[in-house]
Write a protein that holds these residues in place. Structure first.
Motif, PDB file in Angstrom:
ATOM      1  N   THR A 128     -19.182  43.630  66.020  1.00 35.29           N
ATOM      2  CA  THR A 128     -20.799  44.013  65.446  1.00 35.29           C
ATOM      3  C   THR A 128     -20.647  45.429  65.047  1.00 35.29           C
ATOM      4  O   THR A 128     -21.331  45.729  64.281  1.00 35.29           O
ATOM      5  CB  THR A 128     -21.923  43.715  66.737  1.00 35.29           C
ATOM      6  OG1 THR A 128     -21.694  42.461  66.880  1.00 35.29           O
ATOM      7  CG2 THR A 128     -23.185  44.149  66.331  1.00 35.29           C
ATOM      8  N   MET A 167     -26.296  43.001  71.238  1.00 33.52           N
ATOM      9  CA  MET A 167     -25.760  43.248  69.975  1.00 33.52           C
ATOM     10  C   MET A 167     -26.657  43.887  69.066  1.00 33.52           C
ATOM     11  O   MET A 167     -26.230  44.790  68.226  1.00 33.52           O
ATOM     12  CB  MET A 167     -25.329  41.938  69.098  1.00 33.52           C
ATOM     13  CG  MET A 167     -24.113  41.017  69.803  1.00 33.52           C
ATOM     14  SD  MET A 167     -22.898  42.057  70.213  1.00 33.52           S
ATOM     15  CE  MET A 167     -22.537  41.432  72.102  1.00 33.52           C
ATOM     16  N   ASP A 215     -18.732  38.944  74.790  1.00 29.73           N
ATOM     17  CA  ASP A 215     -19.672  39.480  74.330  1.00 29.73           C
ATOM     18  C   ASP A 215     -19.586  41.064  74.453  1.00 29.73           C
ATOM     19  O   ASP A 215     -19.524  41.890  73.388  1.00 29.73           O
ATOM     20  CB  ASP A 215     -21.250  39.329  74.912  1.00 29.73           C
ATOM     21  CG  ASP A 215     -21.842  37.709  74.519  1.00 29.73           C
ATOM     22  OD1 ASP A 215     -21.060  37.512  73.543  1.00 29.73           O
ATOM     23  OD2 ASP A 215     -22.781  37.565  75.080  1.00 29.73           O
ATOM     24  N   LEU A 239     -17.274  40.939  71.102  1.00 32.67           N
ATOM     25  CA  LEU A 239     -18.288  40.704  69.928  1.00 32.67           C
ATOM     26  C   LEU A 239     -18.951  42.035  69.880  1.00 32.67           C
ATOM     27  O   LEU A 239     -19.293  42.067  68.529  1.00 32.67           O
ATOM     28  CB  LEU A 239     -19.363  39.657  70.398  1.00 32.67           C
ATOM     29  CG  LEU A 239     -19.289  38.290  69.872  1.00 32.67           C
ATOM     30  CD1 LEU A 239     -20.235  37.425  70.296  1.00 32.67           C
ATOM     31  CD2 LEU A 239     -19.052  38.154  68.445  1.00 32.67           C
ATOM     32  N   THR A 244     -10.129  38.547  76.243  1.00 27.85           N
ATOM     33  CA  THR A 244     -11.059  39.585  75.476  1.00 27.85           C
ATOM     34  C   THR A 244     -10.191  40.443  74.663  1.00 27.85           C
ATOM     35  O   THR A 244     -10.567  40.662  73.373  1.00 27.85           O
ATOM     36  CB  THR A 244     -12.203  40.053  76.263  1.00 27.85           C
ATOM     37  OG1 THR A 244     -11.610  41.004  77.013  1.00 27.85           O
ATOM     38  CG2 THR A 244     -13.055  39.154  76.930  1.00 27.85           C
TER      39      THR A 244
END
Ligand code: NDP
Length: 285
Positions: free
Chosen positions: A143, A90, A135, A139, A180
């Protein structure tokens, strides 16, 4: 009761009709494209280059990104830069947005397109893989959006989120990937509502794609998923148009996305059955 309802829907559609797309809309615009070393992302970078945009492309493979940047400059990009790294991290996702700020001082369009590799097969129970894919595919999108929002608010910019039919309806053999993509719909459709409520001039375009003929997708589904694939070049252009016109969603191609989805809420078992029929699991390795 149906007649006034239909009239209302038609009036609303007419009222909310957007202007036509013109390539000049992207001239001089500052655009990040993630996952642009191959496939649809690479094609988006070339279209934007043709249109004269400033482009920042990302992916993990530096050598491929260097080639994409060189081609973008040949095609007429106002400028083209790359940043290589993994979206599992991230901090890297944030650094990409920071780089755009350093380069341009602002941002007009954030195109979130990258996708981590997953398996094409029955769900194997690997929770760690689901987490890793969340992720990369979800994510990191969140981010980058958080990091880019201040710049996008200033420029009245756009966020373009590349999703899939597998993010609107369940597709077998793609359980972690599908999860996702559904997550993207939940996050970005809710965020869009909040941006409207807060009078924030940032658009969010969710892109619902059917099967596209990128090298990776063709290799993955070969012989098992039997639907025809649409061309990546045209798909890339439709995504850019949707973002430039600030559409809430785009469906590409209609026949493999919008039309099947028309029956989703009324006959979900029928849609599930039709999807299963387009698989040839005997060919599964
Ligand atoms: P590709 O596999 O061709 O490209 C994926 C891109 O993501 C590459 O640039 C790859 O570069 C990058 N990438 C992969 N893993 C990571 C990582 N961990 N960190 C950063 N970047 C990464 O994908 P497509 O062009 O086929 O798909 C593009 C988008 O369209 C995706 O969001 C996909 O879900 C969606 N889509 C595609 C369909 C299709 O049939 N092709 C159908 C429906 C939706 P590198 O390996 O160098 O990092």
């Amino acid at each position: 009761i149906l007649v006034p309802f239909a009239a209302l829907v038609l009036a609303f559609c007419f009222y909310s009709r957007k202007e036509d797309f013109k390539p000049e809309m992207l001239k001089g615009k500052r655009v990040i494209v993630t996952g642009a070393s191959t496939g649809i992302g690479e094609q988006m970078a070339y279209h934007l280059a043709h249109m004269g945009s400033h482009i920042l492309v990302t992916a993990r493979t530096e050598a491929k990104l260097q080639k994409v940047v060189a081609r973008c400059l040949e095609l007429g990009a106002a400028s083209a830069k790359y940043m290589n790294g993994t979206m599992e991290d991230m901090v890297f996702a944030q650094l990409v947005v920071k780089k755009a700020e350093e380069l341009w001082g602002s941002l007009d369009m954030l195109i979130l397109n990258h996708v981590g590799s997953s398996y094409f097969g029955f769900f194997n129970g690997d929770v760690g893989h689901v987490q890793k894919l969340l992720d990369i595919n979800f994510l990191s999108y969140v981010t980058m959006t958080v990091a880019a929002l201040p710049m996008l608010k200033n420029s009245g910019g756009s966020i373009v989120v590349v999703s899939s039919m597998a993010g609107k309806v369940g597709f077998p053999l793609l359980v972690p990937y599908s999860a996702t993509k559904f997550a993207l719909d939940g996050f970005f459709s809710s965020l869009r509502q909040e941006l409207v409520m807060q009078n924030t001039n940032v658009s969010i375009t969710l892109c619902i794609l059917g099967l596209i003929d990128t090298e990776n997708a063709m290799k993955t589904v070969s012989g098992v998923f039997t639907s025809p694939a649409a061309p990546k070049e045209e798909c890339a252009l439709e995504i850019i148009k949707g973002g430039a016109l600030r559409q809430r969603e785009i469906y590409y191609e209609y026949k493999s996305t919008k039309f099947p989805l028309l029956i989703r809420d009324w006959a979900p078992d029928l849609l599930d059955y039709l999807i299963r029929k387009s698989y040839n699991t005997e060919k599964l390795k």
